[in-house]
Design a protein around this motif. Structure first.
Motif, short mmCIF file in Angstrom:
data_model
loop_
_atom_site.label_atom_id
_atom_site.label_comp_id
_atom_site.label_asym_id
_atom_site.label_seq_id
_atom_site.Cartn_x
_atom_site.Cartn_y
_atom_site.Cartn_z
N UNK A 44 41.27 32.42 50.04
CA UNK A 44 42.38 32.99 50.81
C UNK A 44 43.70 32.84 50.07
N UNK A 45 43.85 31.72 49.38
CA UNK A 45 45.12 31.35 48.76
C UNK A 45 45.34 32.11 47.45
N UNK A 46 46.56 32.55 47.23
CA UNK A 46 46.84 33.36 46.03
C UNK A 46 46.63 32.58 44.74
N UNK A 47 46.95 31.28 44.73
CA UNK A 47 46.74 30.48 43.52
C UNK A 47 45.24 30.37 43.22
N UNK A 48 44.45 30.16 44.27
CA UNK A 48 43.00 30.09 44.09
C UNK A 48 42.44 31.43 43.66
N UNK A 49 43.02 32.49 44.18
CA UNK A 49 42.58 33.84 43.75
C UNK A 49 42.88 34.05 42.27
N UNK A 50 44.05 33.61 41.83
CA UNK A 50 44.43 33.77 40.42
C UNK A 50 43.45 33.01 39.53
N UNK A 51 43.13 31.77 39.94
CA UNK A 51 42.17 30.95 39.17
C UNK A 51 40.81 31.65 39.10
N UNK A 52 40.37 32.18 40.22
CA UNK A 52 39.05 32.82 40.29
C UNK A 52 39.00 34.05 39.38
N UNK A 53 40.03 34.87 39.44
CA UNK A 53 40.04 36.07 38.58
C UNK A 53 40.03 35.69 37.11
N UNK A 67 35.97 33.05 23.01
CA UNK A 67 36.67 32.03 23.79
C UNK A 67 37.96 32.63 24.36
N UNK A 68 38.55 31.89 25.27
CA UNK A 68 39.80 32.34 25.91
C UNK A 68 40.87 32.66 24.86
N UNK A 69 40.86 31.89 23.77
CA UNK A 69 41.85 32.10 22.71
C UNK A 69 41.72 33.45 22.01
N UNK A 70 40.63 34.14 22.25
CA UNK A 70 40.43 35.47 21.64
C UNK A 70 41.14 36.57 22.41
N UNK A 71 41.60 36.24 23.61
CA UNK A 71 42.24 37.27 24.44
C UNK A 71 43.62 37.59 23.87
N UNK A 72 43.86 38.87 23.63
CA UNK A 72 45.15 39.28 23.05
C UNK A 72 46.02 40.06 24.03
N UNK A 73 45.41 40.52 25.11
CA UNK A 73 46.18 41.33 26.06
C UNK A 73 45.57 41.22 27.45
N UNK A 74 46.39 41.05 28.44
CA UNK A 74 45.90 41.12 29.82
C UNK A 74 46.78 42.10 30.60
N UNK A 75 46.22 42.59 31.66
CA UNK A 75 47.00 43.32 32.65
C UNK A 75 46.75 42.65 33.99
N UNK A 76 47.84 42.32 34.68
CA UNK A 76 47.74 41.63 35.97
C UNK A 76 48.29 42.57 37.04
N UNK A 77 47.46 42.90 37.98
CA UNK A 77 47.84 43.75 39.11
C UNK A 77 48.01 42.84 40.32
N UNK A 78 49.17 42.88 40.94
CA UNK A 78 49.37 42.03 42.11
C UNK A 78 49.93 42.87 43.26
N UNK A 79 49.58 42.47 44.47
CA UNK A 79 49.98 43.30 45.62
C UNK A 79 51.33 42.87 46.19
N UNK A 80 51.83 41.71 45.74
CA UNK A 80 53.11 41.23 46.27
C UNK A 80 53.85 40.47 45.17
N UNK A 81 54.92 41.05 44.69
CA UNK A 81 55.67 40.41 43.60
C UNK A 81 56.27 39.07 44.01
N UNK A 82 56.30 38.79 45.30
CA UNK A 82 56.73 37.46 45.73
C UNK A 82 55.76 36.37 45.26
N UNK A 83 54.55 36.76 44.89
CA UNK A 83 53.56 35.80 44.39
C UNK A 83 53.69 35.58 42.87
N UNK A 84 54.64 36.26 42.26
CA UNK A 84 54.77 36.25 40.79
C UNK A 84 54.83 34.83 40.22
N UNK A 85 55.69 33.98 40.79
CA UNK A 85 55.87 32.62 40.25
C UNK A 85 54.59 31.79 40.40
N UNK A 86 53.96 31.89 41.55
CA UNK A 86 52.72 31.13 41.79
C UNK A 86 51.63 31.56 40.81
#
Ligand SMILES: C=C(N)C(=O)O
Length: 131
Positions: A44-53, A67-86
């Motif tokens: 339910x929680x946005x922080x837990x959702x971020x971890x899960x994704x 490995x995670x270090x191989x990632x060079x680009x991500x795109x993050x889609x969020x439904x509420x920019x108020x969650x940006x900091x979390x």
């Protein structure tokens, strides 16, 4: 050669797409929503959702032998920019925990996401001497 990446450690596709594509030098993941691959639950929680994704993205990258270090680009889609900091806090911790440099990133607010989750993350990684 184009190879499909499949793993039970990330949620299966909920539409006509694959979890990931391995092109040899480059790996693309589909957008990962925060579905727990073990039980299908969505935290339910946005922080837990971020971890899960992020864990789901990692599972696909790992299934391709990277490995995670191989990632060079991500795109993050969020439904509420108020969650940006979390989300940023969780995101930063995730890459720090894996001793990985931060990838490039785009972050956008969208009206709605599949299963009405709060965020979705996709990634591009590179293999070997491309790094
Ligand atoms: C969850 C997705 N990546 C989708 O529906 O495309």
């Amino acid at each position: 050669m184009k190879k499909m990446i499949e793993t039970t450690r990330a949620p299966g596709a909920i539409g006509p797409y694959v979890q990931g594509i391995d092109l040899g030098k480059m790996i693309f993941t589909s957008g990962q929503i925060p579905v727990n691959p073990q039980n299908g639950e969505i935290p339910a929680d946005v922080a837990d959702q971020a971890r899960m994704s992020l864990e789901n993205v990692k599972a696909i990258i790992t299934a391709a032998g990277l490995e995670v270090g191989s990632i060079v680009k991500t795109t993050v889609f969020i439904t509420d920019l108020n969650d940006f900091a979390t989300i940023n806090q969780v995101y930063q911790q995730f890459f720090d925990d894996h001793h990985a440099t931060y990838p490039t990133r785009s972050c956008v607010q969208v009206a709605r996401l599949p299963k009405d989750v709060k965020l979705e993350i996709e990634a591009i990684a590179v293999r070997g001497d491309s790094l």
